[in-house]
Design an enzyme around this catalytic site. Structure first.
Site, PDB file in Angstrom:
ATOM      1  N   SER A   7       0.796  -1.363   0.023  1.00  0.00           N
ATOM      2  CA  SER A   7      -0.157   0.103  -0.120  1.00  0.00           C
ATOM      3  C   SER A   7       0.981   1.153  -0.052  1.00  0.00           C
ATOM      4  CB  SER A   7      -0.871  -0.104   1.265  1.00  0.00           C
ATOM      5  OG  SER A   7      -1.449   1.275   1.310  1.00  0.00           O
ATOM      6  N   HIS A  32      -1.496  -1.634  -4.188  1.00  0.00           N
ATOM      7  CA  HIS A  32      -2.657  -1.159  -3.353  1.00  0.00           C
ATOM      8  C   HIS A  32      -2.646   0.481  -3.238  1.00  0.00           C
ATOM      9  CE1 HIS A  32      -6.161  -1.467  -0.619  1.00  0.00           C
ATOM     10  NE2 HIS A  32      -5.714  -0.891   0.094  1.00  0.00           N
ATOM     11  N   ASP A  34      -4.600   3.802  -2.147  1.00  0.00           N
ATOM     12  CA  ASP A  34      -5.714   4.294  -0.962  1.00  0.00           C
ATOM     13  C   ASP A  34      -6.109   5.672  -1.518  1.00  0.00           C
ATOM     14  OD1 ASP A  34      -5.764   2.102   0.992  1.00  0.00           O
ATOM     15  OD2 ASP A  34      -3.788   2.454   1.349  1.00  0.00           O
ATOM     16  N   MET A  36      -8.746   8.533  -0.753  1.00  0.00           N
ATOM     17  CA  MET A  36      -9.365   9.270   0.717  1.00  0.00           C
ATOM     18  C   MET A  36      -9.898  10.533   0.205  1.00  0.00           C
ATOM     19  SD  MET A  36      -6.977   7.755   3.891  1.00  0.00           S
ATOM     20  CE  MET A  36      -6.380   6.283   3.726  1.00  0.00           C
ATOM     21  N   HIS A  66      -8.489   1.572  -3.962  1.00  0.00           N
ATOM     22  CA  HIS A  66      -9.548   1.066  -2.843  1.00  0.00           C
ATOM     23  C   HIS A  66      -9.930   2.682  -2.297  1.00  0.00           C
ATOM     24  CE1 HIS A  66      -9.488   0.441   2.045  1.00  0.00           C
ATOM     25  NE2 HIS A  66     -10.801   0.711   1.233  1.00  0.00           N
ATOM     26  N   MET A  68     -12.142   5.349  -0.705  1.00  0.00           N
ATOM     27  CA  MET A  68     -12.673   5.485   0.780  1.00  0.00           C
ATOM     28  C   MET A  68     -13.240   6.992   0.639  1.00  0.00           C
ATOM     29  SD  MET A  68      -9.579   3.714   2.840  1.00  0.00           S
ATOM     30  CE  MET A  68      -8.511   3.836   1.331  1.00  0.00           C
ATOM     31  N   MET A 137     -11.563  -4.758   5.961  1.00  0.00           N
ATOM     32  CA  MET A 137     -10.620  -4.055   6.652  1.00  0.00           C
ATOM     33  C   MET A 137     -10.253  -4.431   8.056  1.00  0.00           C
ATOM     34  SD  MET A 137     -10.060  -1.405   4.689  1.00  0.00           S
ATOM     35  CE  MET A 137      -9.108  -0.702   5.810  1.00  0.00           C
ATOM     36  N   ASP A 175      -6.822  -5.584   4.781  1.00  0.00           N
ATOM     37  CA  ASP A 175      -6.217  -4.330   4.787  1.00  0.00           C
ATOM     38  C   ASP A 175      -6.167  -3.786   6.060  1.00  0.00           C
ATOM     39  OD1 ASP A 175      -5.217  -2.030   3.841  1.00  0.00           O
ATOM     40  OD2 ASP A 175      -6.867  -1.528   2.954  1.00  0.00           O
TER      41      ASP A 175
HETATM   42  C1  DX5 Z   1      -6.058   2.537   5.743  1.00  0.00           C
HETATM   43  C2  DX5 Z   1      -5.789   2.025   4.025  1.00  0.00           C
HETATM   44  C3  DX5 Z   1      -4.709   0.863   4.002  1.00  0.00           C
HETATM   45  C4  DX5 Z   1      -3.491   1.402   4.661  1.00  0.00           C
HETATM   46  C5  DX5 Z   1      -2.861   0.036   5.478  1.00  0.00           C
HETATM   47  O1  DX5 Z   1      -7.395   2.899   5.738  1.00  0.00           O
HETATM   48  O2  DX5 Z   1      -6.934   1.420   3.493  1.00  0.00           O
HETATM   49  O3  DX5 Z   1      -4.358   0.340   2.704  1.00  0.00           O
HETATM   50  O4  DX5 Z   1      -2.425   1.722   3.886  1.00  0.00           O
HETATM   51  O5  DX5 Z   1      -1.796   0.610   5.990  1.00  0.00           O
HETATM   52  P1  DX5 Z   1      -1.048  -0.380   7.227  1.00  0.00           P
HETATM   53  O6  DX5 Z   1      -0.358  -1.831   6.529  1.00  0.00           O
HETATM   54  O7  DX5 Z   1       0.097   0.603   7.541  1.00  0.00           O
HETATM   55  O8  DX5 Z   1      -1.951  -0.864   8.200  1.00  0.00           O
HETATM   56 ZN    ZN Z   2      -6.529   0.546   1.632  1.00  0.00          ZN
END
Ligand code: DX5
Ligand code: ZN
Length: 225
Positions: A7, A32, A34, A36, A66, A68, A137, A175
């Site tokens: 990620s 991956h 993310d 947001m 992903h 969010m 999650m 994740d």
């Molecule tokens: C959190 C993200 C994850 C994040 C995980 O909201 O969706 O993808 O990068 O990070 P780690 O592996 O550090 O918990």
């Molecule tokens: Zn994620």
């Protein structure tokens, strides 16, 4: 088949392309990404232009985007255009989840659904036949480097059981908080797509971190229940 999805949330964004390639050199086979929006989760990350730039630097591995975000339907075309391969949306963010998953597929991407720690697996009963994967999650989304929530293990186990009984082909991704101390448990529970941010990019040598995590994950498949 176990796959590691580094990620980029925990990468150094001034060296995003290079660090992503290093994680891939360490065995990552999916990236991956993310996304947001500061509304669905209390943090903001990147949008389609950064994904498009990253796609130029990393042309050959699937991008696991992903989302969010609220109103994901509005942004699915732009992320598909930017180079997303898989797009996952939160069950909690989608009033018309079936429609949203169909929209992702219509844009040439593999549709996937995500559930927060407080959302039960049974809320997905009616979409399991149309998703490429389910993302469980194991932290509350929004930030990297949070502590793994143990209660997510039984959700992974439930999904693995449902998959076995139904014969459906969806994959199971996890994740949040996946590192050398938790990877054995998540793999034993049945997860096979392993997202890891902090454990790969957070400290030390990125390539070595990825290699070690993958090795531990593969070792855990030997002792799967
Ligand atoms: C959190 C993200 C994850 C994040 C995980 O909201 O969706 O993808 O990068 O990070 P780690 O592996 O550090 O918990
Ligand atoms: Zn994620």
């Amino acid at each position: 088949m176990i796959e590691l999805a580094p990620s980029i949330l925990s990468a150094d964004f001034t060296q995003l392309g290079a660090q992503a390639l290093t994680a891939i050199a360490g065995g990552g086979t999916v990236l991956h990404v993310d996304i947001m929006d500061g509304h669905f989760v209390p943090n903001i990350t990147i949008g389609p232009p950064v994904v498009a730039s990253l796609r130029k630097a990393v042309p050959d591995v699937p991008f696991d985007c992903h989302l969010m975000i609220e109103n994901p339907d509005e942004f699915i075309p732009a992320f598909a255009e930017a180079g997303a391969t898989w797009i996952s949306v939160h069950q909690e963010a989608c009033v018309h989840l079936n429609r949203t998953l169909q929209l992702i597929a219509a844009h040439g991407c593999k549709p996937a659904v995500v559930i927060n720690p407080a959302t039960p697996v049974r809320t997905l009963d009616e979409v399991l036949d149309i998703v490429h994967h389910v993302l469980v999650m194991s932290v509350n989304p929004g930030f990297g480097a949070q502590q793994f929530i143990q209660g997510s293990l039984h959700k992974i186990e439930s999904l693995a059981k449902i998959r076995e009984l139904s014969g459906l082909p969806f994959r199971i991704e996890v994740d949040g908080g996946v590192d050398l101390t938790t990877v054995t448990d998540v793999v034993r529970a049945g997860a096979e797509l392993l997202v890891a941010g902090n454990a790969v990019f957070g400290h030390g040598d990125i390539r070595e971190n990825a290699q070690q995590l993958l090795q531990a994950a593969r070792a855990a498949t030997m002792t799967r229940a």
